[in-house]
Enzyme design. Sequence first.
Site, PDB file in Angstrom:
ATOM      1  N   HIS A  22       0.876  -1.164   0.000  1.00  0.00           N
ATOM      2  CA  HIS A  22       0.000   0.000   0.000  1.00  0.00           C
ATOM      3  C   HIS A  22       0.913   1.214   0.000  1.00  0.00           C
ATOM      4  O   HIS A  22       2.013   1.181   0.557  1.00  0.00           O
ATOM      5  CB  HIS A  22      -0.917   0.003   1.228  1.00  0.00           C
ATOM      6  CG  HIS A  22      -1.876   1.153   1.225  1.00  0.00           C
ATOM      7  ND1 HIS A  22      -2.847   1.303   0.264  1.00  0.00           N
ATOM      8  CD2 HIS A  22      -2.004   2.215   2.067  1.00  0.00           C
ATOM      9  CE1 HIS A  22      -3.528   2.407   0.497  1.00  0.00           C
ATOM     10  NE2 HIS A  22      -3.045   2.986   1.590  1.00  0.00           N
ATOM     11  N   HIS A  34      -3.568   9.164   1.391  1.00  0.00           N
ATOM     12  CA  HIS A  34      -3.514   7.947   0.578  1.00  0.00           C
ATOM     13  C   HIS A  34      -4.871   7.678  -0.046  1.00  0.00           C
ATOM     14  O   HIS A  34      -5.896   8.201   0.403  1.00  0.00           O
ATOM     15  CB  HIS A  34      -3.036   6.747   1.414  1.00  0.00           C
ATOM     16  CG  HIS A  34      -3.954   6.383   2.548  1.00  0.00           C
ATOM     17  ND1 HIS A  34      -4.590   5.177   2.623  1.00  0.00           N
ATOM     18  CD2 HIS A  34      -4.339   7.074   3.656  1.00  0.00           C
ATOM     19  CE1 HIS A  34      -5.324   5.121   3.727  1.00  0.00           C
ATOM     20  NE2 HIS A  34      -5.179   6.270   4.371  1.00  0.00           N
ATOM     21  N   CYS A 101      -3.454   2.910  -5.474  1.00  0.00           N
ATOM     22  CA  CYS A 101      -2.829   3.810  -4.496  1.00  0.00           C
ATOM     23  C   CYS A 101      -1.414   4.225  -4.906  1.00  0.00           C
ATOM     24  O   CYS A 101      -0.991   5.356  -4.636  1.00  0.00           O
ATOM     25  CB  CYS A 101      -2.828   3.180  -3.106  1.00  0.00           C
ATOM     26  SG  CYS A 101      -1.967   1.584  -3.015  1.00  0.00           S
TER      27      CYS A 101
END
Length: 165
Positions: A22, A34, A101
């Site tokens: 991530h 994010h 992301c």
Amino acid sequence: MKGFMDAQPGDLIEIFRGVYQHWALYIGGSEVVHLTSPAALGNLVGTVRRQKIGEVVDGDPFQINNLWDHRWRPRDRAVVVMEACSMEDEELLYNTVTFNCEHFVTALRYGRPESRQVTTATTIAGATLVGVGLVALGAALFGAMREEDEEDGKRQRRRHRRRRQ
């Protein structure tokens, strides 16, 4: 691995989640921005979140990773942070291949969305397909050679029988 205490505003934070990473953008004050993945399968919308880095990392290993600095010049840190913060709570189209992301944070830092994870996965998938194709080709050639050998054996046995008669 450098901890977030070493992070500068505008740095990319890579968080290791097992089979994937991530990504978040450090904005200072122990906070990151994010893009969250869709909550439900089939939902194609992710949400931009501003959170404390500890909440996002949630005990997983992480590092500062400005992975494309060697290739592209990062945008001005103040501009990157201001743009990231202005996107808080926005909903964006999310796609694991074309805009995830990692694409989100690299677009902020470098002005271009990139995902090393997608590139790596695509390369592995391509290599796997080539490997499977080669195995199939090898099996087909081996099978054809074996059939040819069997036919040769049958012909030789018939010739041998004819000579005996």
